[in-house]
Each structure stands twice: as C-alpha cells, then as structure tokens.
Design a protein around this motif. Structure first.
Motif, mmCIF file in Angstrom:
data_model
loop_
_atom_site.group_PDB
_atom_site.id
_atom_site.type_symbol
_atom_site.label_atom_id
_atom_site.label_comp_id
_atom_site.label_asym_id
_atom_site.label_seq_id
_atom_site.Cartn_x
_atom_site.Cartn_y
_atom_site.Cartn_z
ATOM 1 N N LYS A 80 0.871 -1.177 0.000
ATOM 2 C CA LYS A 80 0.000 0.000 0.000
ATOM 3 C C LYS A 80 0.906 1.224 0.000
ATOM 4 O O LYS A 80 1.852 1.315 0.784
ATOM 5 N N VAL A 81 0.616 2.170 -0.887
ATOM 6 C CA VAL A 81 1.423 3.381 -0.979
ATOM 7 C C VAL A 81 0.540 4.594 -0.731
ATOM 8 O O VAL A 81 -0.527 4.733 -1.329
ATOM 9 N N ASP A 82 0.996 5.459 0.145
ATOM 10 C CA ASP A 82 0.332 6.722 0.453
ATOM 11 C C ASP A 82 1.245 7.826 -0.073
ATOM 12 O O ASP A 82 2.305 8.086 0.490
ATOM 13 N N GLY A 83 0.851 8.433 -1.183
ATOM 14 C CA GLY A 83 1.642 9.508 -1.763
ATOM 15 C C GLY A 83 1.147 10.854 -1.268
ATOM 16 O O GLY A 83 -0.050 11.126 -1.279
ATOM 17 N N PHE A 94 4.765 15.631 -5.588
ATOM 18 C CA PHE A 94 4.751 14.604 -4.561
ATOM 19 C C PHE A 94 6.021 14.750 -3.743
ATOM 20 O O PHE A 94 7.119 14.756 -4.291
ATOM 21 N N THR A 95 5.855 14.885 -2.431
ATOM 22 C CA THR A 95 6.999 15.091 -1.546
ATOM 23 C C THR A 95 7.402 13.826 -0.796
ATOM 24 O O THR A 95 8.566 13.674 -0.443
ATOM 25 N N ASP A 96 6.444 12.954 -0.524
ATOM 26 C CA ASP A 96 6.712 11.750 0.254
ATOM 27 C C ASP A 96 5.877 10.588 -0.271
ATOM 28 O O ASP A 96 4.740 10.780 -0.728
ATOM 29 N N TYR A 97 6.478 9.401 -0.165
ATOM 30 C CA TYR A 97 5.790 8.159 -0.517
ATOM 31 C C TYR A 97 5.944 7.215 0.668
ATOM 32 O O TYR A 97 7.057 6.799 0.993
ATOM 33 N N PHE A 98 4.850 6.931 1.344
ATOM 34 C CA PHE A 98 4.856 6.004 2.467
ATOM 35 C C PHE A 98 4.468 4.635 1.925
ATOM 36 O O PHE A 98 3.321 4.430 1.513
ATOM 37 N N ILE A 99 5.430 3.744 1.906
ATOM 38 C CA ILE A 99 5.265 2.422 1.311
ATOM 39 C C ILE A 99 5.147 1.414 2.451
ATOM 40 O O ILE A 99 6.088 1.216 3.216
ATOM 41 N N ASP A 100 3.983 0.793 2.559
ATOM 42 C CA ASP A 100 3.703 -0.148 3.642
ATOM 43 C C ASP A 100 3.493 -1.525 3.015
ATOM 44 O O ASP A 100 2.532 -1.728 2.273
ATOM 45 N N VAL A 101 4.414 -2.446 3.310
ATOM 46 C CA VAL A 101 4.334 -3.772 2.694
ATOM 47 C C VAL A 101 4.151 -4.849 3.760
ATOM 48 O O VAL A 101 4.680 -4.751 4.866
ATOM 49 N N THR A 102 3.364 -5.851 3.410
ATOM 50 C CA THR A 102 3.151 -7.008 4.263
ATOM 51 C C THR A 102 3.473 -8.252 3.460
ATOM 52 O O THR A 102 2.848 -8.512 2.428
ATOM 53 N N LEU A 103 4.472 -8.984 3.934
ATOM 54 C CA LEU A 103 4.931 -10.199 3.276
ATOM 55 C C LEU A 103 4.549 -11.395 4.135
ATOM 56 O O LEU A 103 4.833 -11.417 5.333
ATOM 57 N N HIS A 104 3.887 -12.366 3.512
ATOM 58 C CA HIS A 104 3.545 -13.615 4.182
ATOM 59 C C HIS A 104 4.518 -14.689 3.740
ATOM 60 O O HIS A 104 4.735 -14.877 2.541
ATOM 61 N N VAL A 105 5.110 -15.375 4.730
ATOM 62 C CA VAL A 105 6.068 -16.447 4.465
ATOM 63 C C VAL A 105 5.634 -17.699 5.217
ATOM 64 O O VAL A 105 4.843 -17.641 6.160
ATOM 65 N N ALA A 106 6.181 -18.829 4.790
ATOM 66 C CA ALA A 106 5.860 -20.098 5.435
ATOM 67 C C ALA A 106 6.589 -20.222 6.774
ATOM 68 O O ALA A 106 7.621 -19.571 7.000
ATOM 69 N N LEU A 137 9.722 3.351 3.945
ATOM 70 C CA LEU A 137 9.300 1.957 3.866
ATOM 71 C C LEU A 137 8.997 1.414 5.256
ATOM 72 O O LEU A 137 9.793 1.540 6.185
ATOM 73 N N THR A 138 7.823 0.799 5.384
ATOM 74 C CA THR A 138 7.448 0.067 6.581
ATOM 75 C C THR A 138 7.177 -1.366 6.149
ATOM 76 O O THR A 138 6.425 -1.596 5.196
ATOM 77 N N THR A 139 7.806 -2.318 6.825
ATOM 78 C CA THR A 139 7.657 -3.719 6.452
ATOM 79 C C THR A 139 7.029 -4.524 7.573
ATOM 80 O O THR A 139 7.250 -4.231 8.762
ATOM 81 N N HIS A 140 6.271 -5.521 7.182
ATOM 82 C CA HIS A 140 5.671 -6.476 8.106
ATOM 83 C C HIS A 140 5.887 -7.856 7.505
ATOM 84 O O HIS A 140 5.466 -8.089 6.363
ATOM 85 N N VAL A 141 6.548 -8.727 8.214
ATOM 86 C CA VAL A 141 6.724 -10.101 7.753
ATOM 87 C C VAL A 141 5.869 -10.982 8.660
ATOM 88 O O VAL A 141 6.053 -11.008 9.883
#
Length: 145
Positions: A80-83, A94-106, A137-141
C-alpha cells in the motif's frame, strides 16, 4: 530482458469536457478524470492515483525478481502506498511516498532475510528511483501457520 534503453508509449485523448481515455498499444484503455482534491468527481483513475499505484506495482514486481534471485520462497505480498502531494516553492509535487508492505512467508522461513530482501526491493525499484519524493518503507513479515 531486453537491452537498454527501453521505451514505453502511452497516450491520452479527451473531448473538451468529460473522461480522458488513457491508452497504450496492446493494453485496455483506462478512463481517467481529475481526483476530488482537484474538483473532479472521483470514482476513476487519475494521474495521481496512477502514479502512486505504479509504485506499489513496481515494488511487487521488483520483490519477485529479488526473491527469485535469492532463492527465497514466500506466500503473498501486499503493498500500500500513500503519496503526499504538496506545494514546495510554489510548485505542486509529490513530496513523500509512504510504502507499507506485508509479506507472508511459510513457517520456518528466514524472516531476517525477508526484511533484507524487502529493503533491497525498495532500494532498486525503478519507479521510486525515478521520482524525487522521499521514500518511507514500513515492512511487516507474517509467518503463516
């Protein structure tokens, strides 16, 4: 992959009022209008939403390539990106891009490696590297059961 430079062609056509048709060879046309923030009716893609969507799309495509190259298996990825569009020195950009990613792994996957691959994907994403706004960038694994 083909040698550089690559070229991409898109065009837009419109009557004096109403929807703009965005097109590219061999692709479905997209209707577009100004977003509500610019007094548009909403409900259609706009240049602003297309730009922000291209970041999310490119991030996932980049992660696929990075993970494949690292022989890293994963289940799913959402981005999900919030520009943030603002005025800087009387110029709208555009001054900022907040990139929020959620990765699902086994279960049993190396979550530290997953984090590194997500960060690498953000660093090498060609779309964000082509833009001047700051990337956050914000990540969630998530380990699936």
């Amino acid at each position: 992959m083909q040698e550089y430079p690559h070229r991409y062609i898109a065009s837009a056509d419109a009557p004096e009022e109403g929807e703009i048709t965005v097109s590219s060879p061999d692709l479905e046309d997209l209707p577009s209008l100004a977003p509500p923030e610019f007094d548009g009716p909403g409900g259609l893609w706009s240049p602003e939403t297309l730009l922000v969507a291209s970041i999310a799309d490119c991030f996932i495509l980049t992660f696929r390539a990075v993970a494949r190259g690292s022989r890293f298996e994963w289940n799913s990825l959402s981005c999900k990106v919030d520009g943030v569009l603002d005025r800087v020195d009387r110029v709208t950009q555009f001054t900022d891009y907040f990139i929020d990613v959620t990765l699902h792994v086994a279960h049993g996957a190396d979550t530290h490696k997953a984090e590194r691959l997500l960060e690498k994907s953000e660093a090498v994403c060609l779309v964000t590297n082509s833009l001047t706004g700051k990337k956050h960038l914000t990540t969630h694994v998530i380990v699936d059961d």
